[in-house]
Motif scaffolding. Structure first.
Motif, PDB file in Angstrom:
ATOM      1  N   ILE A 145      -3.072   6.893  -6.848  1.00 54.48           N
ATOM      2  CA  ILE A 145      -3.630   7.092  -5.505  1.00 54.48           C
ATOM      3  C   ILE A 145      -5.029   6.498  -5.426  1.00 54.48           C
ATOM      4  O   ILE A 145      -5.381   5.798  -4.485  1.00 54.48           O
ATOM      5  N   VAL A 146      -5.829   6.790  -6.434  1.00 57.01           N
ATOM      6  CA  VAL A 146      -7.236   6.392  -6.415  1.00 57.01           C
ATOM      7  C   VAL A 146      -7.398   4.885  -6.507  1.00 57.01           C
ATOM      8  O   VAL A 146      -8.207   4.281  -5.783  1.00 57.01           O
ATOM      9  N   LEU A 147      -6.627   4.245  -7.382  1.00 57.74           N
ATOM     10  CA  LEU A 147      -6.841   2.822  -7.666  1.00 57.74           C
ATOM     11  C   LEU A 147      -6.458   1.906  -6.513  1.00 57.74           C
ATOM     12  O   LEU A 147      -6.820   0.730  -6.513  1.00 57.74           O
ATOM     13  N   ILE A 148      -5.728   2.436  -5.522  1.00 55.93           N
ATOM     14  CA  ILE A 148      -5.356   1.611  -4.375  1.00 55.93           C
ATOM     15  C   ILE A 148      -6.591   1.031  -3.696  1.00 55.93           C
ATOM     16  O   ILE A 148      -6.622  -0.145  -3.319  1.00 55.93           O
ATOM     17  N   PHE A 149      -7.627   1.839  -3.570  1.00 59.27           N
ATOM     18  CA  PHE A 149      -8.793   1.427  -2.785  1.00 59.27           C
ATOM     19  C   PHE A 149      -9.693   0.431  -3.529  1.00 59.27           C
ATOM     20  O   PHE A 149      -9.997  -0.641  -2.980  1.00 59.27           O
ATOM     21  N   PRO A 150     -10.137   0.730  -4.762  1.00 58.61           N
ATOM     22  CA  PRO A 150     -10.962  -0.284  -5.439  1.00 58.61           C
ATOM     23  C   PRO A 150     -10.203  -1.563  -5.767  1.00 58.61           C
ATOM     24  O   PRO A 150     -10.772  -2.659  -5.709  1.00 58.61           O
TER      25      PRO A 150
END
Length: 273
Positions: A101-106
């Motif tokens: 979920i987190v790595l989608i944005f960076p």
């Protein structure tokens, strides 16, 4: 009736009959292929490593350090992490690694970044592979068609990258606490996290979108002295965008790998005080 001047249906670009008839693939005599090959190898190594760590779903917390790949926790399956900005927005139904979920944005921010576009266009798609070396594709459509037209959402990924960098800043502050949650701890990991967040912010703020947002629409800098100073600072960072892109990519991977080594018991975090 054919006149002999019509473009050949199988040829295009620099090999079109209307261009100079140079039979050589290129006229360069240096090892031009080293730069795109090294770029492709570096990016591929990061993709392989980050994919492994994102789906590992283990060894991402070693008090007081939490891997930048897993913060903030947005699912219930990492509640065992005793500190950190755990929003738990996805609940228990999210069964795979919360890092996904987190790595989608960076990653979205980096994939659409102007420098990284140049890097992987040359390294992976040979479009073009190097200066004065024609690309092997028959047609060039740029970023006007799917999927490359999605590169235009880079600014929105920049907005999403800002809160992620804010969370990593919070994690860096917590990296200077001890097991009793009291400040005054400093280990090797604290310094690793500090260097990483400095590079993350430098890369984020050196973004072309950031530079445009700060001062791109101003007609008279003299009427906006504060924004003008900000624009100059961002401009100096922007001149080093390529260097900051690689440095921050390496630092975030090293920060995660350091947490992995400590969490998996390979060694204890050396403490200075």
């Amino acid at each position: 009736m054919a006149t002999g001047t019509e473009p050949h249906p199988q040829r295009g670009g620099v090999h079109n009959p209307t261009r100079a008839a140079i039979t050589a693939r290129h006229l360069r005599t240096d090892r031009w292929w080293l730069a795109p090959a090294a770029t492709a190898a570096g990016l591929l190594a990061f993709v392989v490593y980050s994919t492994w760590r994102a789906f590992a779903d283990t060894d991402y917390y070693a008090a007081p350090y939490v891997s930048p790949f897993y913060s903030p926790c947005l699912a219930e399956n990492c509640r065992s992490m005793p500190h950190g900005p755990n929003a738990d927005l996805f609940g228990s139904w999210w069964g795979i690694s919360p890092a996904v979920i987190v790595l989608i944005f960076p990653l979205g921010f980096r994939l659409t970044c102007y420098y990284y576009r140049k890097a992987y266009y040359r390294g992976f798609w040979a479009s073009p592979p190097a200066c004065a070396v024609p690309e092997p594709h028959r047609r060039y459509t740029g970023e006007t068609r799917f999927p490359l037209i999605l590169q235009n959402i880079h600014r929105y990924f920049f907005y999403a990258a800002l809160p992620v960098a804010g969370v990593l800043t919070y994690d860096t502050v917590l990296a200077f606490r001890d097991e009793d949650h009291a400040f005054g701890h400093m280990g090797l990991g604290s310094l690793v996290f500090l260097v990483n967040i400095v590079l993350i912010w430098a890369y984020t703020l050196s973004c072309h979108s950031c530079r445009h947002i700060v001062g791109g629409k101003l007609r008279h800098f003299s009427r906006h002295p504060v924004r003008y100073r900000m624009w100059r600072v961002v401009g100096r960072l922007n001149a080093r965008h390529m260097l900051l892109a690689w440095a921050s990519l390496l630092s975030v991977a090293l920060a995660d790998f350091y947490v992995y080594l400590v969490a998996s018991g390979v060694f204890d975090d050396p403490r200075f005080f």
